[in-house]
Structures are given as C-alpha cells and as structure tokens.
Design a protein around this motif. Sequence first.
Motif, PDB file in Angstrom:
ATOM      1  N   ARG A   1       0.853  -1.194   0.000  1.00 43.59           N
ATOM      2  CA  ARG A   1       0.000   0.000   0.000  1.00 43.59           C
ATOM      3  C   ARG A   1       0.880   1.231   0.000  1.00 43.59           C
ATOM      4  N   ASP A   2       0.658   2.122  -0.945  1.00 47.67           N
ATOM      5  CA  ASP A   2       1.421   3.357  -1.081  1.00 47.67           C
ATOM      6  C   ASP A   2       0.541   4.524  -0.662  1.00 47.67           C
ATOM      7  N   LEU A   3       0.959   5.212   0.408  1.00 47.83           N
ATOM      8  CA  LEU A   3       0.189   6.365   0.882  1.00 47.83           C
ATOM      9  C   LEU A   3       0.803   7.677   0.420  1.00 47.83           C
TER      10      LEU A   3
ATOM     11  N   LEU B   1     -13.443  -0.167   2.271  1.00 46.60           N
ATOM     12  CA  LEU B   1     -12.634  -0.751   3.345  1.00 46.60           C
ATOM     13  C   LEU B   1     -11.149  -0.450   3.160  1.00 46.60           C
ATOM     14  N   GLU B   2     -10.717  -0.157   1.957  1.00 50.50           N
ATOM     15  CA  GLU B   2      -9.329   0.261   1.745  1.00 50.50           C
ATOM     16  C   GLU B   2      -9.088   1.621   2.407  1.00 50.50           C
ATOM     17  N   HIS B   3     -10.111   2.460   2.453  1.00 51.51           N
ATOM     18  CA  HIS B   3     -10.001   3.738   3.163  1.00 51.51           C
ATOM     19  C   HIS B   3      -9.818   3.489   4.666  1.00 51.51           C
ATOM     20  N   ILE B   4     -10.497   2.495   5.199  1.00 52.40           N
ATOM     21  CA  ILE B   4     -10.336   2.127   6.609  1.00 52.40           C
ATOM     22  C   ILE B   4      -8.907   1.645   6.846  1.00 52.40           C
ATOM     23  N   LEU B   5      -8.369   0.851   5.917  1.00 54.00           N
ATOM     24  CA  LEU B   5      -6.976   0.401   6.014  1.00 54.00           C
ATOM     25  C   LEU B   5      -6.029   1.596   6.016  1.00 54.00           C
TER      26      LEU B   5
END
Length: 167
Positions: A26-28, A107-111
């Motif tokens: 995951r790249d933030l 749910l990726e936003h929750i991650l």
Amino acid sequence: MISIKDFRMSSQRNKEIDTTLPILKRDLGYIDFQFSEFPHIVGKIYKDSSEVYADFNVSVFIKENCSRCLKDMIVHHSVSISGVLSNDEIMQEDEDVILTQEDMLDLEHILDMALIDYAPSKLLCKSDCKGLCKNCGADLNTTTCSCNIMDENIDPRMQILKDLLKK
C-alpha cells in the motif's frame, strides 16, 4: 465496498464485517507499506434513527527493517477505528467521522486510516541490538569486526579520557 444507502434503507440494525483485503503493498504517497499477510478488518456497522456508525479493528503485519542492523522483521499493528459514517467533507475534520463517498464505504479507506496511525520512530529487532560497524558494515550482533574505530576516529580533545581508561 459496502453500500451505506442500502443499509440505511433495510430493516437490519447491525451488519458484521469480517474480511481480509487481498493487498500486500500500500502506497500512501509519503511511505510504502509492505505486508507479510493480507490486512484483516473486523467490525460492525450499526444505526440508530438518524445516523450510521461503524467500529472496526484493523490488523496488519508490516515488513520493516531494524533501525540499527537492518535485519528484516515483521511488526504487528492493530488499531481500532470508530465513528459516524458521513459523505459530508466538512464533517471529516471531526475525529469521530469516517468519510464515505456516494454512500459507499471503502474498506481500503479504513486500512489507510489505520496505516496513518502507524508511525514508528525507531524499530529494533531486539532491545540490545548492537547494529552495524560504522567502518566496515559488519553486523555486530553476529560477529566482531577487526576495525578499531575507537582508535581511528577519536576526537583529539578526548584522547586524554581514553588514556585514563587504559590505567
């Protein structure tokens, strides 16, 4: 993606969530996260007469390196996220709001929210990690190097203290 609109319209009061996201990286933008296992999210969505709420527990196993010796290690990070679900961006500034888009909960936003909470300053493989030799790069946890850094790199002003240790 979970439809909040459908949940609001249904007679259902609670919805349990237990899922694994098939993501290993995951790249933030400011940091890349690599996982040794898929992230796991457990929680529930529930409503009262006016609002929809959510409580989640996000569990990830992040691949990291020891800050001293650079050995690979796995760090478990678990965080709880809860709040009212809203697509109103003005409310997003409130800490107890989970932003949705067009009544869809990603749910990726929750991650991502859980990963933003993760900010280790210094990770060590063990509390007494000796690190790497500054001169030759040897792992001082597993070997002793032949460098004598103390003799080569000593500040001349501190030489007298070194001489005192020899007595």
